[in-house]
Design an enzyme around this catalytic site. Structure first.
Site, PDB file in Angstrom:
ATOM      1  N   THR A 251     -15.235 -47.668  50.727  1.00  0.00           N
ATOM      2  CA  THR A 251     -15.166 -48.391  52.120  1.00  0.00           C
ATOM      3  C   THR A 251     -16.475 -47.786  52.896  1.00  0.00           C
ATOM      4  O   THR A 251     -16.757 -48.247  53.853  1.00  0.00           O
ATOM      5  CB  THR A 251     -13.790 -48.612  52.651  1.00  0.00           C
ATOM      6  OG1 THR A 251     -13.429 -47.074  52.868  1.00  0.00           O
ATOM      7  CG2 THR A 251     -12.715 -49.077  51.954  1.00  0.00           C
ATOM      8  N   ASP A 252     -16.496 -46.387  52.657  1.00  0.00           N
ATOM      9  CA  ASP A 252     -17.447 -45.605  53.602  1.00  0.00           C
ATOM     10  C   ASP A 252     -18.746 -46.407  53.940  1.00  0.00           C
ATOM     11  O   ASP A 252     -19.253 -46.478  55.004  1.00  0.00           O
ATOM     12  CB  ASP A 252     -17.818 -44.262  53.216  1.00  0.00           C
ATOM     13  CG  ASP A 252     -16.512 -43.433  53.414  1.00  0.00           C
ATOM     14  OD1 ASP A 252     -15.312 -43.972  54.329  1.00  0.00           O
ATOM     15  OD2 ASP A 252     -16.132 -42.345  52.723  1.00  0.00           O
TER      16      ASP A 252
ATOM     17  N   LYS B  95     -17.186 -50.880  59.384  1.00  0.00           N
ATOM     18  CA  LYS B  95     -15.852 -50.063  59.099  1.00  0.00           C
ATOM     19  C   LYS B  95     -15.557 -49.542  60.504  1.00  0.00           C
ATOM     20  O   LYS B  95     -16.401 -48.529  60.984  1.00  0.00           O
ATOM     21  CB  LYS B  95     -16.071 -49.071  58.019  1.00  0.00           C
ATOM     22  CG  LYS B  95     -14.635 -48.152  57.798  1.00  0.00           C
ATOM     23  CD  LYS B  95     -14.806 -47.135  56.450  1.00  0.00           C
ATOM     24  CE  LYS B  95     -13.592 -46.498  56.402  1.00  0.00           C
ATOM     25  NZ  LYS B  95     -13.685 -45.613  55.420  1.00  0.00           N
TER      26      LYS B  95
ATOM     27  N   THR C 257     -12.101 -45.406  47.108  1.00  0.00           N
ATOM     28  CA  THR C 257     -10.834 -44.933  46.911  1.00  0.00           C
ATOM     29  C   THR C 257     -10.085 -45.519  45.892  1.00  0.00           C
ATOM     30  O   THR C 257      -9.091 -45.272  45.601  1.00  0.00           O
ATOM     31  CB  THR C 257     -10.201 -44.971  48.245  1.00  0.00           C
ATOM     32  OG1 THR C 257     -10.859 -44.043  49.400  1.00  0.00           O
ATOM     33  CG2 THR C 257      -8.744 -44.761  48.470  1.00  0.00           C
TER      34      THR C 257
ATOM     35  N   TYR D  14     -30.354 -54.587  82.211  1.00  0.00           N
ATOM     36  CA  TYR D  14     -30.723 -53.486  83.157  1.00  0.00           C
ATOM     37  C   TYR D  14     -32.448 -53.193  83.081  1.00  0.00           C
ATOM     38  O   TYR D  14     -32.985 -53.306  82.068  1.00  0.00           O
ATOM     39  CB  TYR D  14     -30.044 -52.261  82.490  1.00  0.00           C
ATOM     40  CG  TYR D  14     -28.555 -52.200  82.674  1.00  0.00           C
ATOM     41  CD1 TYR D  14     -27.894 -52.247  83.876  1.00  0.00           C
ATOM     42  CD2 TYR D  14     -27.807 -52.699  81.585  1.00  0.00           C
ATOM     43  CE1 TYR D  14     -26.625 -52.510  83.805  1.00  0.00           C
ATOM     44  CE2 TYR D  14     -26.239 -53.118  81.807  1.00  0.00           C
ATOM     45  CZ  TYR D  14     -25.729 -52.882  83.004  1.00  0.00           C
ATOM     46  OH  TYR D  14     -24.295 -52.973  83.070  1.00  0.00           O
TER      47      TYR D  14
HETATM   48  N1  ASP Z   1     -14.856 -42.012  50.742  1.00  0.00           N
HETATM   49  C1  ASP Z   1     -14.294 -43.417  49.927  1.00  0.00           C
HETATM   50  C2  ASP Z   1     -15.654 -44.141  49.594  1.00  0.00           C
HETATM   51  O1  ASP Z   1     -16.254 -44.567  50.358  1.00  0.00           O
HETATM   52  C3  ASP Z   1     -13.490 -44.260  50.992  1.00  0.00           C
HETATM   53  C4  ASP Z   1     -13.074 -45.246  50.546  1.00  0.00           C
HETATM   54  O2  ASP Z   1     -13.183 -45.973  49.580  1.00  0.00           O
HETATM   55  O3  ASP Z   1     -11.934 -45.927  51.151  1.00  0.00           O
HETATM   56  O4  ASP Z   1     -15.946 -44.241  48.462  1.00  0.00           O
END
Ligand code: ASP
Length: 338
Positions: free
Chosen positions: A88-89, A159, A13, A280
């Protein structure tokens, strides 16, 4: 002498523009840095830039992890620190894998990205890039994720939001540092220095399968998949503190059958606290079936650690031992053996 920082662009992004058909990664690092000029004007540093790929991080592949690691290996002697701009993904996967591949870094290697494209007004890219460069200039050794004024040890980052700019959590340990407009507040206990020589080890085996369980999952769907001879290891996303269902539909027996042929690592669908197979009866049964506990590791660190270990050994007992110890700060000390 100003510190020399290499800024590596991979897309996301942060480098995106709206094409009319969705956000698409295309801006070079130079243009992203342009938006941070004000934030960085008082910082004494010299930056070089490498745009090595420019893709949405959904498209990241293990070969890209090797490419980033090799770029850092090549440039390591020339620079005081590295900043990697990444979508970020899958950032937590890349940062986790790089924390295993880059052995004993004595310099800062900082991953960042943004939730809003850099050219858009009030984008978080400006703070995230400026914070990452400031942190890299400060010299704290290790692999980190810097996001929304927090610096997280790379294999502890996950994330946790798809829109909020506070998109990353430091899972099961506090952040290494908080960055304010005036200074960097370190959590001193989290800083690890090393006398061991820096090296890069990109061996890995990505033939890992992740199985997410849910009530009603049919063992007969799972059996043919995990019988695939090309699968080198399995990560099972179980529930809460960990366990495998055997009532009505018996996944425990199905996984017990493979757990003596390939490593089967149990992680949790919950984000915090992690797995404790001693809590458990369902957990102890999984433990007795030979399943390896991921303990308090993130899912991203669990998957990438298994891939990295499988690049070095197929021996289940050795892999079990390596899951008990920390290679890059990804897991807490084992007071709890399972
Ligand atoms: N879809 C984007 C990516 O991971 C999301 C981001 O960068 O925030 O490249």
């Amino acid at each position: 002498m100003p510190k020399k920082i290499l800024i590596i662009g991979t897309g996301g992004t942060i480098s995106s523009i709206d094409t009319g058909e969705g956000l698409s990664s295309s801006l070079p690092v130079e243009e992203i840095l342009y938006f941070c000029t004000d934030q960085l004007k008082d910082l004494d540093f010299q930056a070089d830039i490498r745009d090595i790929i420019n893709i949405d991080s959904t498209l990241i592949q293990p070969e890209d992890w090797i490419k980033i690691a090799e770029e850092i290996e090549l440039e390591y002697p020339q620079y005081d620190g590295f900043v990697i701009l990444h979508g970020t993904d899958t950032l937590a996967y890349t940062a986790s894998m790089l924390s295993f591949m880059l052995r004993n870094p004595a310099k800062p290697i900082v991953f960042t990205g943004s939730m809003i494209p850099a050219p858009i007004e009030h984008s978080d890219a400006i703070n995230n890039v400026a914070d990452s460069i400031r942190f890299a200039v400060d010299g704290c050794p290790g692999v980190f994720v810097a996001f929304n004024h927090k610096v997280i040890r790379a294999p502890r980052a996950s994330k946790i939001a798809s829109e909020d700019i506070d998109a990353f959590a430091s899972v099961n340990e506090p952040p290494v540092a908080l960055i304010t407009s005036r200074d960097i507040k370190y959590n001193k206990k989290m800083i690890k220095t090393t006398d061991m020589p820096f090296s890069v080890d990109t061996l890995m085996d990505n033939n890992v399968f992740v199985l997410k369980i849910f009530p009603g999952l049919e063992p007969s769907f799972v059996e043919p998949i995990i019988a695939n001879k090309n699968i080198s290891g399995i990560v099972v996303e179980s529930y809460g503190a960990g366990g495998l269902p055997y009532r009505g539909r018996n996944l425990l027996d199905v996984l017990a059958n493979v757990a003596h042929k390939i490593p089967v690592v149990l992680t949790s669908q919950v984000v915090y606290d992690g797995v404790n197979l001693k809590t458990y009866e369902v957990g102890l049964r999984a433990h007795n079936a030979g399943v390896i506990s991921a303990r308090d590791m993130t899912k991203e660190a669990t998957i990438t650690k298994l891939m990295w270990l499988l690049g070095h050994t197929r021996d289940i007992e050795r892999i079990r031992k390596f899951f008990e110890i920390s290679l890059a700060g990804e897991v807490s000390p084992a007071e709890k053996a399972t």
